[in-house]
Each structure stands twice: as structure tokens, then as C-alpha cells.
Write a protein that holds these residues in place. Structure first.
Motif, mmCIF file in Angstrom:
data_model
loop_
_atom_site.group_PDB
_atom_site.id
_atom_site.type_symbol
_atom_site.label_atom_id
_atom_site.label_comp_id
_atom_site.label_asym_id
_atom_site.label_seq_id
_atom_site.Cartn_x
_atom_site.Cartn_y
_atom_site.Cartn_z
ATOM 1 N N GLY A 158 29.082 66.497 22.417
ATOM 2 C CA GLY A 158 29.902 65.969 23.401
ATOM 3 C C GLY A 158 31.148 65.367 22.870
ATOM 4 N N PRO A 159 32.002 64.903 23.612
ATOM 5 C CA PRO A 159 33.362 64.301 23.233
ATOM 6 C C PRO A 159 33.175 62.904 22.555
ATOM 7 N N ASP A 160 33.793 62.946 21.449
ATOM 8 C CA ASP A 160 33.885 61.551 20.641
ATOM 9 C C ASP A 160 34.661 60.295 21.414
ATOM 10 N N SER A 161 35.757 61.025 22.322
ATOM 11 C CA SER A 161 36.121 60.043 23.168
ATOM 12 C C SER A 161 35.597 59.568 24.493
ATOM 13 N N ALA A 162 34.395 60.009 24.746
ATOM 14 C CA ALA A 162 33.789 59.613 26.010
ATOM 15 C C ALA A 162 33.693 58.140 26.095
ATOM 16 N N THR A 163 34.027 57.851 27.476
ATOM 17 C CA THR A 163 34.042 56.363 27.785
ATOM 18 C C THR A 163 32.710 55.959 28.230
ATOM 19 N N THR A 164 31.596 56.834 28.424
ATOM 20 C CA THR A 164 30.436 56.590 29.052
ATOM 21 C C THR A 164 29.564 56.294 27.746
ATOM 22 N N PRO A 165 28.358 55.671 28.304
ATOM 23 C CA PRO A 165 27.571 55.057 27.126
ATOM 24 C C PRO A 165 27.036 56.085 26.230
ATOM 25 N N PRO A 166 26.776 56.011 24.995
ATOM 26 C CA PRO A 166 26.310 56.882 24.119
ATOM 27 C C PRO A 166 24.643 57.194 24.511
ATOM 28 N N LEU A 167 24.337 58.369 24.277
ATOM 29 C CA LEU A 167 22.566 58.623 24.555
ATOM 30 C C LEU A 167 22.328 58.856 23.135
ATOM 31 N N LEU A 168 21.079 58.403 22.959
ATOM 32 C CA LEU A 168 20.033 58.618 21.826
ATOM 33 C C LEU A 168 18.896 59.195 22.162
ATOM 34 N N PHE A 169 18.613 60.576 22.032
ATOM 35 C CA PHE A 169 17.347 61.169 22.299
ATOM 36 C C PHE A 169 16.252 61.208 21.304
ATOM 37 N N ILE A 170 15.105 60.849 21.597
ATOM 38 C CA ILE A 170 14.057 60.600 20.454
ATOM 39 C C ILE A 170 12.810 61.671 21.023
ATOM 40 N N HIS A 171 12.523 62.420 20.220
ATOM 41 C CA HIS A 171 11.299 63.329 20.457
ATOM 42 C C HIS A 171 9.974 62.657 20.278
ATOM 43 N N GLY A 172 9.014 63.389 20.852
ATOM 44 C CA GLY A 172 7.617 62.901 20.794
ATOM 45 C C GLY A 172 6.760 63.141 19.561
#
Length: 290
Positions: free
Chosen positions: A28-42
Motif C-alpha cells: 500500500g501507499p506510504d502516504s496513506a492517511t488511513t490507519p495502518p493495518l497489521l495482519f497477524i496469522h494464526g
């Protein structure tokens, strides 16, 4: 920028003088103004298990996904694995990338690890989205299953059973019960889950929940826990291991603010099993609930 297939690594000092390589990817864009998302697998998973989800959000969010220590492409040292360890890894990752209050999206053990971290460092998290999280079990394990896990907790027996399991047939038999749409358990997925099992040290991580089950439970957290910000539960209706009608009330004692959304015709691996419905719910949360 769309989905990236570039594997990146950072060295995490998980104990004084002890370092391990953590595999991750950034999208994704490093300039995004939306919250960053962190995905953690099971448990047993890897960041690639989110391949049907991350592309749906990479145009609007800066996204991070990593392999927990002992799994996927991360190092597999002979250490005591636990939710506490994984929560510390989440904290180190957030600090390493200077993430500003990410939304943590965790599946199963990844959801439990995210909650464990949020309980101890609530100010570092914007929201928790937990997909069929583990950690609270409401006495769902039957006596035969308890006897089985007691058996593989024996080091010698556990090593032998791990060796017998660490092949495409064993992996297929383990994945099938976690899916409602069993056509999703194809050779690509089976090979994806099989490869890390052959890494040196893999058995130490994979056998840890059966050898030290208390290290993977959230039962000791206070009810409610310290994390009181936004939290969401997304559950597959056909999860036989963690049935929603039993487990969701347990989580809502720990997270009374958490709403629950049940997706029909989906099993434990809900994000992959019913990826379109999962993505639609996650999009609603990100656009309307935060």
C-alpha cells in the motif's frame, strides 16, 4: 502501490544477546492517511494466508503482515513460545516501523496475541479485529482431545507425531476440518503450510501449545481487560473447534465493547474460507466504525 511479494526481514532481539529474523511484507501507499493495518496469522500459519484479504485494502491503507517467530519464514529458535512472546514481537514490530496506533487484524492465535498485546499496551492500538480468535475455550475440548494433547506433550511422542504430520497428507488432514469450503484446501495451500514444517527448529514452535497450553490461553486476563477501545469479533458459523455460540460470550466478558459478526458457511479459517464476506465486513469496520 498494490500487493507486494517482496520478503523483508528485521532482526529482533527477543532475549538479551539473542536475535531472530522476522519475515514481513509491506503493502500500500506510504502516504496513506488511513490507519495502518497489521495482519497477524494464526497457529501454523504464515503471512501468505492473508493473500485473499490484503489486496482488497492495499489501495487505501498502508499494510504490514509478518510471520510470528517459529512460523512461516521467520526464525525458529529453541525457546519458550507463548502469547507473551508473540505480543512482545508485535510491540517490537510496531516500534521498529514507528507505526502510529495500527489496527491489529489477527486470526486465531494471532488474534489472541493481538489482544494480549493490547491488554498490556492499550495506548499503542487503534482497534482490534479478531477473526475466530483462540485463547478462551469455554471447556470445548472433549476428553479424547485432551488425552491426545497430553500424549503429544511427551517430548519423544510429540517429535514422532510431528514427523508423521509434517507432510502434505498430514497437513491436508489438519486443514480440512478448519474449512467449510473444502475446495479452498488445494495443493497451493497445502504446500504453503507444509514448507515451514521442514525448517530446522519448526517442531519447537508447533508443539508448544500442546506441551505448555497455559502459555497460549487468555484465561488469566482480568474481565474486562485493560484494553477498552474499539474491538470487533468476526466468526465463522461452522467453526467446530471454537464454536461461536460458546466462545463469543467468553470474549465479550474480556472485551465487553466487542461486537460480534457471524459469517455463515465459514469455518475456523474464516478470512480465507469466506474471504469475500470477511473482506466486506472488514471494509465496513474500517470505513464506518473507526
Amino acid at each position: 502501490m498494490g500487493t507486494s511479494n517482496n520478503d523483508l526481514y528485521f532482526n529482533w532481539e527477543y532475549l538479551p544477546g539473542k536475535q531472530a529474523a522476522v519475515k514481513y511484507r509491506v503493502y500500500g501507499p506510504d502516504s496513506a492517511t488511513t490507519p495502518p493495518l497489521l495482519f497477524i496469522h494464526g497457529y501454523g500459519g504464515m503471512l501468505e494466508h492473508w493473500d485473499l484479504n490484503i489486496p482488497a485494502f492495499s489501495d487505501t491503507h498502508r499494510i504490514y503482515a509478518m510471520d510470528l517467530l517459529g512460523f512461516g519464514g521467520s526464525s525458529k529458535p529453541n525457546i519458550r513460545y507463548s502469547l507473551e512472546l508473540f505480543a512482545a514481537q508485535i510491540g517490537a514490530f510496531i516500534a521498529h516501523h514507528k507505526l502510529d496506533k495500527p489496527v491489529i487484524i489477527g486470526h486465531s492465535m494471532g488474534g489472541a496475541s493481538g489482544l494480549y498485546f493490547a491488554h498490556h499496551v492499550p495506548e499503542a492500538v487503534r482497534a482490534l479485529v479478531m477473526a475466530n480468535p483462540s485463547g478462551l475455550f469455554a471447556d470445548t475440548m472433549d476428553p479424547m482431545a485432551k488425552a491426545f494433547f497430553g500424549l503429544i506433550a511427551s517430548p519423544m511422542v510429540g517429535e514422532l507425531m510431528f514427523a508423521a504430520f509434517a507432510n502434505p497428507i498430514g497437513v491436508s488432514q489438519s486443514l480440512m476440518p478448519t474449512y467449510y469450503n473444502q475446495k479452498k484446501v488445494d495443493m497451493k495451500l497445502i504446500n504453503q503450510f507444509t514448507r515451514p514444517l521442514h525448517d530446522k527448529g519448526a517442531a519447537w514452535a508447533y508443539l508448544s501449545p500442546s506441551r505448555r497450553p497455559d502459555d497460549f490461553t487468555l484465561e488469566h486476563l482480568p474481565k474486562p481487560c485493560n484494553y477498552n477501545k474499539k474491538a470487533f469479533l468476526i466468526w465463522g458459523a461452522e467453526d467446530t473447534a471454537l464454536p461461536p455460540h460458546k466462545i463469543i460470550p467468553e470474549f465479550q466478558q474480556t472485551l465487553p465493547q466487542a461486537g460480534a459478526y457471524i459469517i455463515p458457511k465459514a469455518g475456523h479459517c474464516i478470512h480465507h474460507d469466506a474471504h469475500q464476506a470477511f473482506n466486506a465486513r472488514l471494509r465496513h469496520i474500517l470505513d464506518h466504525e473507526l
